[in-house]
Each structure stands twice: as structure tokens, then as C-alpha cells.
Design an enzyme around this catalytic site. Structure first.
Site, PDB file in Angstrom:
ATOM      1  N   LYS A 143      26.464  39.674  20.120  1.00 31.48           N
ATOM      2  CA  LYS A 143      26.434  38.291  19.638  1.00 31.48           C
ATOM      3  C   LYS A 143      25.350  37.500  20.363  1.00 31.48           C
ATOM      4  CE  LYS A 143      29.446  34.266  19.225  1.00 31.48           C
ATOM      5  NZ  LYS A 143      30.809  33.743  19.333  1.00 31.48           N
TER       6      LYS A 143
ATOM      7  N   GLU B  25      25.210  45.203  29.901  1.00 30.44           N
ATOM      8  CA  GLU B  25      25.554  46.587  29.547  1.00 30.44           C
ATOM      9  C   GLU B  25      24.841  47.006  28.257  1.00 30.44           C
ATOM     10  OE1 GLU B  25      27.657  44.224  30.439  1.00 30.44           O
ATOM     11  OE2 GLU B  25      29.483  45.022  31.377  1.00 30.44           O
TER      12      GLU B  25
ATOM     13  N   GLY C 226      33.787  37.044  19.548  1.00 30.26           N
ATOM     14  CA  GLY C 226      33.504  38.481  19.656  1.00 30.26           C
ATOM     15  C   GLY C 226      34.681  39.339  19.221  1.00 30.26           C
ATOM     16  N   ARG C 227      35.866  39.009  19.709  1.00 28.29           N
ATOM     17  CA  ARG C 227      37.037  39.839  19.404  1.00 28.29           C
ATOM     18  C   ARG C 227      37.601  39.560  18.017  1.00 28.29           C
ATOM     19  NH1 ARG C 227      37.616  36.256  23.250  1.00 28.29           N
ATOM     20  NH2 ARG C 227      39.211  34.623  23.201  1.00 28.29           N
TER      21      ARG C 227
ATOM     22  N   GLU D 241      42.593  38.890  25.859  1.00 29.93           N
ATOM     23  CA  GLU D 241      41.453  38.006  26.098  1.00 29.93           C
ATOM     24  C   GLU D 241      41.712  36.644  25.444  1.00 29.93           C
ATOM     25  OE1 GLU D 241      36.816  38.914  26.813  1.00 29.93           O
ATOM     26  OE2 GLU D 241      37.466  39.279  24.774  1.00 29.93           O
TER      27      GLU D 241
ATOM     28  N   HIS E 199      56.235  61.718  24.813  1.00 27.96           N
ATOM     29  CA  HIS E 199      56.305  62.818  25.780  1.00 27.96           C
ATOM     30  C   HIS E 199      55.676  62.421  27.103  1.00 27.96           C
ATOM     31  CE1 HIS E 199      57.848  65.629  22.773  1.00 27.96           C
ATOM     32  NE2 HIS E 199      57.231  64.779  21.969  1.00 27.96           N
TER      33      HIS E 199
ATOM     34  N   LYS F  45      30.766  38.939  35.922  1.00 28.21           N
ATOM     35  CA  LYS F  45      29.401  39.191  35.441  1.00 28.21           C
ATOM     36  C   LYS F  45      28.388  38.571  36.402  1.00 28.21           C
ATOM     37  CE  LYS F  45      30.114  39.051  30.410  1.00 28.21           C
ATOM     38  NZ  LYS F  45      29.749  38.321  29.202  1.00 28.21           N
TER      39      LYS F  45
HETATM   40  C1  G6Q Z   1      35.015  38.773  22.939  1.00 30.04           C
HETATM   41  C2  G6Q Z   1      34.272  38.560  24.150  1.00 30.04           C
HETATM   42  C3  G6Q Z   1      33.524  39.760  24.667  1.00 30.04           C
HETATM   43  C4  G6Q Z   1      32.188  40.016  23.978  1.00 30.04           C
HETATM   44  C5  G6Q Z   1      31.381  41.007  24.811  1.00 30.04           C
HETATM   45  C6  G6Q Z   1      30.061  41.339  24.175  1.00 30.04           C
HETATM   46  O1  G6Q Z   1      35.650  37.925  22.369  1.00 30.04           O
HETATM   47  O2  G6Q Z   1      33.479  37.453  24.019  1.00 30.04           O
HETATM   48  O3  G6Q Z   1      34.272  40.937  24.615  1.00 30.04           O
HETATM   49  O4  G6Q Z   1      32.393  40.487  22.683  1.00 30.04           O
HETATM   50  O5  G6Q Z   1      31.178  40.487  26.102  1.00 30.04           O
HETATM   51  O6  G6Q Z   1      29.291  40.200  23.994  1.00 30.04           O
HETATM   52  P1  G6Q Z   1      27.998  40.239  23.119  1.00 30.04           P
HETATM   53  O7  G6Q Z   1      28.397  40.572  21.719  1.00 30.04           O
HETATM   54  O8  G6Q Z   1      27.388  38.888  23.229  1.00 30.04           O
HETATM   55  O9  G6Q Z   1      27.122  41.318  23.681  1.00 30.04           O
END
Ligand code: G6Q
Length: 550
Positions: A208, A214, A269-270, A355, A386, A506
Site C-alpha cells: 500500500k 521487508e 491493509g488487512r 490488529e 490430535h 519498525k
Molecule cells: C494492515 C497493516 C499491515 C500492512 C503491512 C504492509 O492492516 O497495515 O499489515 O498491511 O505493514 O504494508 P504495505 O502494504 O504498506 O507494505
């Protein structure tokens, strides 16, 4: 709508008192006194059969929970979300994942823009691109068709795509291989690409912000892998596309923005798996199936929007989770899909729920005085039976369980499916009713072993049952949990759409990265534990390979 603080609402106070008496009751007695409750405490909506009768609730509990939803303004806040109001207050944003699945002919203006038109413009571009890849028309730099698609992203830009791909594999184009790289641990990338031919591999860089360390680290390694093998910088154009809200950063990374699929800041994001973040899903299952998934999401949205609270599936699921957590004191929720295709659903729901609702301040910045988000976790059945089900049945912590099951298998084979589903019903039955000393004695169990074999029961569960897993059904299931998270967050008065808690780690890691290089001699000014860990890491790094440990 001005609200009393949560503990001052009359329904909250009544529920607190009521919980005291409910804790002394047992599901065995509740069913005995109300033998038809299994036919009454159930709901059918959007193709789902929801049995919630095995919760430690009575009609009074349910009435009070619904009163709590009313006193907490659940319906009003839901309507504000659907209208595009900035209900994500700490980030001052609209929360409009519901717009991602609205039909094209339902315009929705937010801040002066028809967001549904934007959604469908991007969906059309995604469809064209997905078809080009699926048909072999999109060629790699050396002219070979794409056979491998690697999504590079993390968190919300990974968990949705990987969960959806696994869930809908049955509908996927099997000639294509899909991989998902999220972890900055190089092993993730190296193992994902080790058997892939770069000439046939497409990377989707999903981020996003396009600023996530990462993802950018993995994307940089992916670019180097392509350029090194194809020995031409221009190969990037045919082997990389981006999904992002940030065109500038995409261009700065070297991906042509004509190969970028956009989404918007009002998609968390989620909550983004059905936005352009779902490009890998669309390539896998095709635009038609992707549309069916959106329709499933939308059907649940419409149900959530219009059904009376007492017949509203996400409302009931959310309120029951809240009852179990805040009033009965159960700290976690187990989500157990009895379908192998849904094996990543618990991980996906962990992010969605935790989250969103793992927050300790209210919308106006006050520290809460009650428990918010429970821990969500799970594994597919019957595997979990199990391993950790022992604790669920006889441990000292009670774990309310959501069982998810399908009447038909996508891979019918002999007796497998009836055996699988018999376990759902048996587990829910055993959790609720257990096994008494008397029953064990009647079965002839030896006295010495009886205390070990007694199952107390009185452990709540829900069963969500529908006909068959499909893209439509997956969409409706995810939307169900999204809205149940919303219901709980609204009652708690927290912002379910921000995630400030992940920021500090972070920032600290960015400071530590240069301190880890062995030749660096910056003054370490952390606490003594962190300083010593860094120093020890540096010295271990300088030692030779330890063959004895291989
Ligand atoms: C979700 C969070 C988080 C995000 C990641 C990746 O709701 O905001 O999990 O999706 O940190 O972020 P980017 O899509 O910006 O790389």
C-alpha cells in the site's frame, strides 16, 4: 449520537450482573431446561447456517447483548461506515472496504469522488491483465509465457492473497505456479524462487505504502534475480507489476506506473484482499470467479446493513465473542475450519481481528477499563484434534471455538467427508456436554482413571455450516468476520482501523540495522540487555561456519 462510557451503559451493567449467575450454570442443564434451543438459537443468512445454541447464553443474555449493541450505536456507526464518513479517527480516513465489492451501478461519492467508479476502473484493468497472463499473451522479456506468479508483500499485502489462493486453489489455473514471499528472512525469497525459471516468472510487488522495509528488500532481491539471469535491466518491465497507493515510490523503484494497479487510503491493509492486492488471486482463479468472490462479500455487506440486529449474522457472532471475552472471561477464540483449503484462514483472521481490536484506548484517547480484542488462533480440523484440543477439552482455560464446515467436499473421496464432518459435530457436542463420572462408571471405567477421563464440558462453540466452499462463499465468510470485528470494536469504542502498535518496532529496527554490521563502531545507547545482545550477535557473526551443527 452521544454515548455513555461503556461501563455506564445500562446493558453493560445488567450483563455484568447477569454473567455472575450464568457462570454457575452448565450447558447440560440449559439444554435440559430448554430442549429445543438447538432449533431456535440458530440463524440462516447468506447461505450460512449459524448454530449458536452451544454458547452459555439464555434468551435474557441475548436480549441484553442486543440492547448493548443498540446503546453502543452499532447500527449508526455501521451506517456511517457505509456512507464513507471518516470513522477511522486516528488516521482521519474513511473505512470503505465495502465499496470494493459494490456493483458498478451503485455510485458512492466520498470526499467528492465516486469511489465505486474508481474501483471498477481498476477491476477492469486487473481483469485484462489477469486474462493476458492466464492466456499466455503476456510474455516475459525473452518471449516465454508466464508460468510462475510471485506475490511479494507482507501483513495485509500478503495474508489475504495467500489465504485466498490456498482457499480457492480448486478453482485456480493449475498450469500456473503461485508463490508468496513476505518474510525479510532471505530464506523465504530463496526457497520461493529456487525451482523457478526467471524467464517465466512474474513478480507482483504488493505494498500500500511502497515504503515497507521487508517488501522493498525482497523486491530489490527479486529485481536483482531477474536482471542477473536475463542480463538486461529492461526485463523489469515484463517481469514486475506493482499494487500500491503510491505511484511516486513505485516509479522510483523502477516499475513503470502503467504496470501499477492502484487502490486507496480508505482501504486498510488487512481489509484489502479484494482490492488490487488480490491481483494474484484474480490471476489464479480468473476474473469471473473473482467477481463471484466480490458478490459473496457484497451479499454479506447487504445482510449486515439491512438485517435487524437480532437476525444479523455478524452482529450475533461479534456480540457472542464479546460476551465470552468480557463477561465470561475467556481470553482467546479458536477458529477451526474443517477444510484443508482454509488452512491459512486462522492466520488471516489473526491479523484481521487482533490488529483491528488489540487496542487499549478509546476513540477519544481514554484508557479502557475493560478487556478489548481476544487472541484469535486456530488450525484446520481434524489436525488440531490430535494436538491442542486436549487443552480445549480438559485444560483450565476455556476456549470458545468457531467451527467452520461444509456439507460437500470439493474433492469427494470415499467416506472422507462424512468422517471429517462427524468430527465437527462430535467436538462441539463433547465441548458442550462433556462426560460425567456417572457416564464413565456406567461404561465400566476403572475408578482410578475416572478423574482423568471426566470431561467437564460447558465449553462454548459456534458452528458455521454451508453447502460448499466457493469464491462466493469465501467472500461472504471473510465479510462476516470483518463485520463481527466492527461490531466488537464499536461496542468497545476503539478504532478498529488503525495500527499504531506496529510502528514502534519498525522505528527501532531501522536504528539497529547499522549497529549490526561488524565493522560498525557506533556507540550503543540502548538498555544493557539490547546493547549486550547486539554485541554478542556481532561476535557470533564473525566466527566461521559451525559444521558440527549441520
Ligand atoms: C494492515 C497493516 C499491515 C500492512 C503491512 C504492509 O492492516 O497495515 O499489515 O498491511 O505493514 O504494508 P504495505 O502494504 O504498506 O507494505
Amino acid at each position: 449520537m452521544s454515548l455513555d462510557s461503556l461501563p455506564d451503559r445500562s446493558a453493560w451493567r445488567a450483563l455484568s450482573a447477569h454473567a455472575g449467575s450464568m457462570k454457575t450454570r452448565h450447558l447440560r442443564d440449559i439444554f435440559h431446561a430448554d430442549p429445543d434451543r438447538g432449533t431456535r438459537l440458530r440463524l440462516e443468512a447468506v447461505g450460512w447456517y449459524f448454530d449458536y445454541s452451544k454458547n452459555l447464553v439464555t434468551d435474557e443474555t441475548l436480549a441484553l447483548l442486543l440492547q448493548l449493541a443498540r446503546e453502543s450505536g452499532v447500527a449508526e456507526r455501521r451506517d456511517a461506515m457505509f456512507a464513507g464518513e471518516h470513522i477511522n479517527v486516528s488516521e482521519d480516513r474513511a473505512v470503505l472496504h465495502v465499496a470494493l465489492r459494490m456493483p458498478e451501478d451503485t455510485p458512492l461519492e466520498v470526499d467528492g469522488v465516486d469511489v465505486v467508479a474508481d474501483v471498477h476502473r481498476v477491476l477492469a484493468r486487473m481483469s485484462a491483465f489477469a486474462e493476458a497472463v492466464r492466456s499466455g499473451e503476456w510474455r516475459g522479456h525473452t518471449g516465454k509465457p508466464i508460468r510462475n506468479v510471485v506475490n511479494v508483500g507482507i501483513g495485509g499485502s500478503d495474508l489475504g492473497p495467500v489465504m485466498a489462493y490456498e482457499a480457492l486453489r480448486h478453482f485456480a489455473q493449475r498450469e500456473l505456479t503461485f508463490r508468496f514471499v513476505s518474510n525479510v528472512d532471505a530464506t523465504d525469497f530463496v526457497e520461493a524462487v529456487r525451482d523457478l525459471d526467471p524467464e517465466e516468472t512474474l513478480f507482483i510487488i504488493s505494498s500500500k505504502t511502497f515504503g515497507t522495509l521487508e517488501t522493498l528488500t525482497n523486491a530489490t532481491s527479486a529485481r536483482a534475480w531477474i536482471v542477473d539471469h536475463l542480463v538486461d535491466e529492461r526485463a523489469v518491465a515484463k517481469h514486475f507489476v506493482a499494487v500500491s497507493t503510491n505511484a511516486e515510490k513505485v516509479a522510483a523503484f523502477g516499475i513503470d506506473v502503467t504496470n501499477m494497479f492502484e487502490f486507496w487510503d480508505w482501504v486498510g491493509g488487512r481489509y484489502s484482499m479484494e482490492s488490487a492486492i488480490g491481483l494474484s488471486t484474480m490471476i489464479a482463479i480468473g476474473p469471473e470467479n473473482f467477481t463471484a468472490m466480490l458478490q459473496g462479500f457484497h451479499a454479506m455487506d447487504e445482510h449486515f446493513k439491512s438485517a435487524p440486529l437480532e437476525e444479523n449474522l455478524p452482529v450475533l457472532l461479534g456480540l457472542l465473542a464479546l460476551w465470552n471475552h468480557d463477561f465470561l472471561g475467556y481470553p482467546t477464540v479458536g477458529v477451526m475450519p474443517y477444510d484443508q483449503y482454509l488452512h491459512r484462514l486462522p492466520a488471516y483472521l489473526q491479523q484481521l481481528t487482533m490488529e483491528s481490536n488489540g487496542k487499549h484506548v478509546t476513540l477519544d484517547g481514554q484508557h479502557v477499563t475493560y478487556d478489548t480484542g481476544p487472541v484469535y488462533w486456530g488450525e484446520p480440523g481434524t489436525n488440531g484434534q490430535h494436538s491442542f484440543y486436549q487443552l480445549i477439552h480438559q485444560g483450565t482455560t476455556k476456549v470458545p471455538v468457531d467451527f467452520i464446515a461444509f456439507a460437500k467436499s470439493l474433492n469427494p473421496l470415499g467416506e472422507h467427508h462424512d468422517i471429517l464432518i462427524s468430527n465437527v459435530f462430535a467436538q462441539a457436542e463433547a465441548l458442550a456436554f462433556g462426560k460425567t463420572e456417572g457416564e464413565l462408571r456406567a461404561e465400566g471405567a476403572s475408578e482410578a482413571v475416572i478423574p482423568h477421563r471426566v470431561m467437564e464440558g460447558n465449553r462454548p462453540s459456534n458452528v458455521l455450516l454451508t453447502k460448499e466452499l466457493s469464491p462466493y462463499v469465501l467472500g461472504s465468510l471473510v465479510a462476516l468476520y470483518e463485520h463481527s470485528v466492527f461490531v466488537q470494536g464499536t461496542v468497545w469504542g476503539i478504532d478498529s482501523f488503525d495500527q499504531w502498535g506496529v510502528e514502534l518496532g519498525k522505528q527501532l529496527s531501522v536504528k539497529i540495522i547499522p549497529e549490526l554490521t561488524c565493522d560498525a563502531t557506533p556507540e550503543l545507547d540502548h538498555d544493557s540487555s539490547t546493547n549486550t545482545l547486539i554485541t554478542h550477535y556481532r561476535s557470533l557473526k564473525q566466527t566461521g561456519p559451525d559444521h558440527d551443527h549441520r
